[in-house]
Structures are given as C-alpha cells and as structure tokens.
Design a protein around this motif. Structure first.
Motif, mmCIF file in Angstrom:
data_model
loop_
_atom_site.group_PDB
_atom_site.id
_atom_site.type_symbol
_atom_site.label_atom_id
_atom_site.label_comp_id
_atom_site.label_asym_id
_atom_site.label_seq_id
_atom_site.Cartn_x
_atom_site.Cartn_y
_atom_site.Cartn_z
ATOM 1 N N THR A 1 0.837 -1.207 0.000
ATOM 2 C CA THR A 1 0.000 0.000 0.000
ATOM 3 C C THR A 1 0.875 1.262 0.000
ATOM 4 N N PRO A 2 1.704 1.452 -1.004
ATOM 5 C CA PRO A 2 2.620 2.595 -0.981
ATOM 6 C C PRO A 2 1.920 3.946 -0.971
ATOM 7 N N VAL A 3 0.761 4.052 -1.605
ATOM 8 C CA VAL A 3 0.076 5.343 -1.671
ATOM 9 C C VAL A 3 -0.495 5.704 -0.299
ATOM 10 N N MET A 4 -1.217 4.782 0.318
ATOM 11 C CA MET A 4 -1.770 5.071 1.638
ATOM 12 C C MET A 4 -0.667 5.253 2.682
ATOM 13 N N ASP A 5 0.426 4.521 2.545
ATOM 14 C CA ASP A 5 1.530 4.684 3.493
ATOM 15 C C ASP A 5 2.090 6.111 3.426
ATOM 16 N N GLN A 6 2.281 6.611 2.214
ATOM 17 C CA GLN A 6 2.780 7.976 2.070
ATOM 18 C C GLN A 6 1.775 8.982 2.618
ATOM 19 N N MET A 7 0.498 8.777 2.347
ATOM 20 C CA MET A 7 -0.526 9.688 2.844
ATOM 21 C C MET A 7 -0.575 9.677 4.375
ATOM 22 N N ALA A 8 -0.359 8.506 4.977
ATOM 23 C CA ALA A 8 -0.334 8.420 6.439
ATOM 24 C C ALA A 8 0.854 9.185 7.016
ATOM 25 N N ARG A 9 1.995 9.106 6.333
ATOM 26 C CA ARG A 9 3.180 9.828 6.819
ATOM 27 C C ARG A 9 2.988 11.340 6.742
ATOM 28 N N GLU A 10 2.258 11.791 5.721
ATOM 29 C CA GLU A 10 2.117 13.226 5.487
ATOM 30 C C GLU A 10 0.842 13.818 6.080
ATOM 31 N N GLY A 11 -0.068 12.960 6.532
ATOM 32 C CA GLY A 11 -1.334 13.429 7.095
ATOM 33 C C GLY A 11 -1.488 13.003 8.543
ATOM 34 N N LEU A 12 -2.726 12.941 8.988
ATOM 35 C CA LEU A 12 -3.036 12.550 10.355
ATOM 36 C C LEU A 12 -3.539 11.114 10.385
ATOM 37 N N SER A 13 -3.029 10.333 11.322
ATOM 38 C CA SER A 13 -3.494 8.962 11.514
ATOM 39 C C SER A 13 -3.979 8.792 12.937
ATOM 40 N N GLY A 14 -4.932 7.916 13.114
ATOM 41 C CA GLY A 14 -5.440 7.636 14.450
ATOM 42 C C GLY A 14 -6.436 6.503 14.417
ATOM 43 N N LEU A 15 -7.152 6.347 15.529
ATOM 44 C CA LEU A 15 -8.170 5.314 15.663
ATOM 45 C C LEU A 15 -9.526 5.972 15.923
ATOM 46 N N ALA A 16 -10.579 5.345 15.394
ATOM 47 C CA ALA A 16 -11.942 5.818 15.640
ATOM 48 C C ALA A 16 -12.791 4.646 16.103
ATOM 49 N N ARG A 17 -13.606 4.875 17.110
ATOM 50 C CA ARG A 17 -14.488 3.825 17.628
ATOM 51 C C ARG A 17 -15.847 3.959 16.949
ATOM 52 N N THR A 18 -16.052 3.139 15.927
ATOM 53 C CA THR A 18 -17.268 3.237 15.119
ATOM 54 C C THR A 18 -18.441 2.455 15.697
ATOM 55 N N ILE A 19 -18.178 1.578 16.648
ATOM 56 C CA ILE A 19 -19.237 0.760 17.240
ATOM 57 C C ILE A 19 -19.533 1.277 18.647
ATOM 58 N N PRO A 20 -20.699 1.864 18.876
ATOM 59 C CA PRO A 20 -21.029 2.341 20.221
ATOM 60 C C PRO A 20 -21.109 1.184 21.215
ATOM 61 N N PRO A 21 -20.836 1.435 22.480
ATOM 62 C CA PRO A 21 -20.917 0.379 23.498
ATOM 63 C C PRO A 21 -22.286 -0.296 23.487
ATOM 64 N N GLY A 22 -22.254 -1.627 23.520
ATOM 65 C CA GLY A 22 -23.486 -2.395 23.590
ATOM 66 C C GLY A 22 -24.159 -2.662 22.269
ATOM 67 N N MET A 23 -23.629 -2.109 21.161
ATOM 68 C CA MET A 23 -24.231 -2.354 19.853
ATOM 69 C C MET A 23 -23.423 -3.390 19.093
ATOM 70 N N PRO A 24 -24.055 -4.172 18.219
ATOM 71 C CA PRO A 24 -23.339 -5.209 17.477
ATOM 72 C C PRO A 24 -22.380 -4.601 16.457
ATOM 73 N N PRO A 25 -21.215 -5.214 16.242
ATOM 74 C CA PRO A 25 -20.220 -4.641 15.331
ATOM 75 C C PRO A 25 -20.509 -4.947 13.861
ATOM 76 N N GLY A 26 -21.626 -4.482 13.381
ATOM 77 C CA GLY A 26 -22.009 -4.724 12.001
ATOM 78 C C GLY A 26 -21.668 -3.564 11.092
ATOM 79 N N SER A 27 -21.644 -3.834 9.792
ATOM 80 C CA SER A 27 -21.389 -2.784 8.810
ATOM 81 C C SER A 27 -22.487 -1.731 8.821
ATOM 82 N N ASP A 28 -23.711 -2.125 9.187
ATOM 83 C CA ASP A 28 -24.809 -1.163 9.244
ATOM 84 C C ASP A 28 -24.551 -0.113 10.310
ATOM 85 N N VAL A 29 -24.189 -0.566 11.512
ATOM 86 C CA VAL A 29 -23.883 0.356 12.607
ATOM 87 C C VAL A 29 -22.662 1.197 12.266
#
Length: 401
Positions: free
Chosen positions: A31-59
C-alpha cells in the motif's frame, strides 16, 4: 472552487496480528500510496461501534457518515429496504433475509455458508420470487409476509404491521457470524414465533426440491426493525454527497440521508469488483458534487472467508486502483480513508475494536505514523470516540467548517 472531500472505505480492512506471518493483512499488503498519505497526514483510531451495539457494517457505516447509531439505527433490514426505495408503513417490520447453505435445517444442523457460495443475483432472484409466490404465509390477501428479492444473497422479508410484535425483539444471529457453527440456538429462538418458523421450514423444503441447482437451501431472517429515518446529509454538512458501493446497506444509508446513490456496472462487492468504474463514478460526480463516499467490500468478504492472502490482495488493489487514481485526479482534495470495522481472519467476523483512519490534504503535516496500519495508527495517540464524530473532525481539520 470548494475542496472536494473523498471518503474511501475498505470494508473490514483492519485485523489482528498473525493474519500473514506475524503481520495483519493491512501490514502485509502493498500500500505505498496510503503509506505515504499516512506519513504526510493525520493517523489515528476511531471507535465506530457504540458500546453495547453489534459490530455490524450497518452500525459502523452509519457512524462513518456522521449519524449516531445509538440514536438512529433501527436494524439492518430497514437500511436495505431504504436502498430499494421500499415504502414502509410506520408499523411494518422489515428483516434482512439471506439465502444460506446449511447442512440441515433442523436441530444439529450447521451454518455452512452465509452467502450460498456467493450466489449471483440472476440465480437468487427467481428463488426468492418463487418462495414469495408459493409459500403459504406469503403473498395474497391476509399474507403474513412479503419476500422481496435483492442482490446476490441479500434479500428482504417484510411483516406488515408487526413492528410492535414479539418478533421485533427476536434475537437471530447474523449468518456471517456463525459459519461452521450449529444453528440450534437460532431455531430455538424462531420456535417462539410459530408462523415465522413455519415460513422458514416451508422455504427450506421448497429449496430442497429438484430444480434448484444452487447451494441455497434455507432462508435466514435477521436484523429486523422499523423503517429507517435519517437527517439530510447536505443539510447537516453543507456538502452535496453521493455513495458508491455494490452493497445495499451503503445505498440505503445514502438514500435515507438524501444523498445520490451511484450504481456502477460490474460492482460485485468481491475481489473482482469494477474498481475503475467506481473511480470514474466518483470523478464524474465530483465535477458538480462535493463529497464522495466510495465503499469497497472485498477485504470484508475475504475476512469472512478466512482468506488472508485474498484480504491482503483486496487491500493492495484498493490502494493501487482506487486511492492512487483518485489522489491523482484530486491533488487538492481532502481524503479520509478507513475501514468501518475490523474483520480479523482469526474470527472470520466483525469485532468492535477501533478502526485505523488517515486524513490527508494540502497543508497537513504528519503526526508520527510511518505507514497506514492498525499499530501505526494506534501509536499516534489520536483517538476519535464516539466514531460518528470522525466526519465532523475531518471537516474541521480540512477547512470545510
């Protein structure tokens, strides 16, 4: 001209160490393109599944589009009904309904394949239409159910007037969560609703009749809920947006939020999808629109299948055939790249772990990531929680607020 916002999502891309050697599929993929973009931009983690909800693509995808699932989510079925433009009454109950392969639709049976061998729409549509016509609980005056054909293995089951019925609270597991596992727990749950259990039993018997040459031998209703209602995306963000995906739930979220839904011929949701067609659709839309949500399903399908090399290949194709040409087409664009949830090979289903993301655009500087991966994103210390605020974070950082 306003800066264009490209939100690129590789469904299920994230995973756990040990998928390929000691690495995750993200780490092992080229993934050379995304790797370069990560080096030059901001990277982090996001919690997309609220507590107690199923980890589905819909949520998770609802959260990525900026809507709080804890407030707006009613079920998987209603989202896919929105994708079809289905008009539902407020008291209708709508289920997602897979055609599946089981060893036996009886106690002791196993879930063999949640997708019936990735059955094609051309194969599944006549099966579902036939079940709707022939099953005693479906169609005609006084029918309890309507079976509506969708795409590939993904279909809908509607119960008119049943939104407050006991089946609205029935817990049937998503079939992709129980590959290779016994289905006794779900059959026992269905037994509490005799008319629904009878429909599923009759469907299994009809699918077992001579003439069905597919792997589909049962229907699997799950993810039920009332009709979906979302606030307008453009009213909330000021951006005219579109979604581009092979998956009905993404189309449903987009349509419910008043976004354009762009269909791409040859978009399969698999490793062989029409990458170039999705890129072309995004480029064409952004000549007059502001925001393109481009969704790829391939990594997730490989994760469910336990195919680590395929998952890494899907991620590499995402980098080379989606991210690279869109970055070239929009050098001044704002890019947010992530997955909706992790689909680790070891689990073969979704987990609720936070997802890695990168935000890239002119004027940004890196925050320490050496590449785009789960571990590198975590090491930056940047965390977005709850995940439905990630879009607002990106808009503010990108100067679109």
């Amino acid at each position: 001209m306003r800066r264009k916002f490209l939100f690129l999502v590789a469904d299920g891309m994230g995973g756990w160490p040990g998928e390929l050697g000691k690495a995750t599929a993200m780490e092992a993929a080229s993934t050379p393109v995304m790797d370069q973009m990560a080096r030059e931009g901001l990277s982090g983690l996001a919690r997309t599944i609220p507590p107690g909800m199923p980890p589905g693509s819909d949520v998770a995808n609802m959260a990525l589009l900026g809507f709080d699932p804890a407030r707006h989510h009613t079920g998987r079925g209603p989202i896919e009904a929105a994708a079809q433009g289905l008009q539902l009454a407020d008291d209708d109950l709508v289920w997602r309904c897979n055609v599946v392969s089981v060893s036996s639709y009886a106690p002791g049976g196993l879930m063999l394949d949640y997708s019936s061998g990735h059955i094609s729409t051309e194969q599944s549509r006549p099966l579902v239409e036939g079940l709707n016509r022939d099953c005693s609980s479906c169609s005609g005056p006084g029918a309890r159910f309507r079976l509506l054909p969708g795409v590939q293995y993904r279909h809908l089951l509607v119960q008119p007037g049943a939104a407050s019925s006991p089946e609205a609270r029935l817990a049937i597991r998503p079939p992709h969560d129980i590959t290779g596992q016994p289905i006794d727990q779900d059959l026992e749950a269905l037994a509490a609703i005799p008319h629904l259990r009878a429909l599923c039993q009759e469907a299994a018997e009809r699918l077992a009749a001579p003439g069905n040459t597919t792997k589909a031998n049962a229907i699997w209703p799950w993810g039920q809920g009332r009709a979906l209602k979302l606030p307008g995306f453009e009213a909330g963000t000021g951006l005219r947006g579109a979604v581009i995906s092979a998956v009905d739930l993404i189309k449903g979220l987009g349509r419910a939020a008043g976004m354009e839904v762009l269909d791409v011929e040859g978009a399969t949701g698999l490793l062989d999808t029409n990458y170039e067609g999705k890129v072309r659709a995004a480029v064409d839309f952004l000549q007059h629109g502001d925001f393109a949500f481009v969704h790829l399903e391939g990594p997730d399908e490989c994760g469910h299948g336990g195919d680590a090399p395929g998952k890494a290949e899907a991620i590499a194709r995402f980098d080379a055939r989606v991210v690279a040409p869109l970055r070239q087409a929009f050098p001044e664009g704002l890019f947010l790249i992530t997955c909706d949830h992790l689909t680790p090979i070891a689990k073969r289903t979704h987990v609720e772990d936070p997802v890695p993301f990168l935000l890239y655009g002119p004027g940004m500087s890196g925050n320490g990531a050496a590449a785009f991966s789960e571990a590198e994103a975590a090491a930056t210390g940047l965390s977005i929680d709850p995940g439905h605020t990630l879009l607002e974070f990106a808009l503010a950082k990108g100067g679109l607020r």
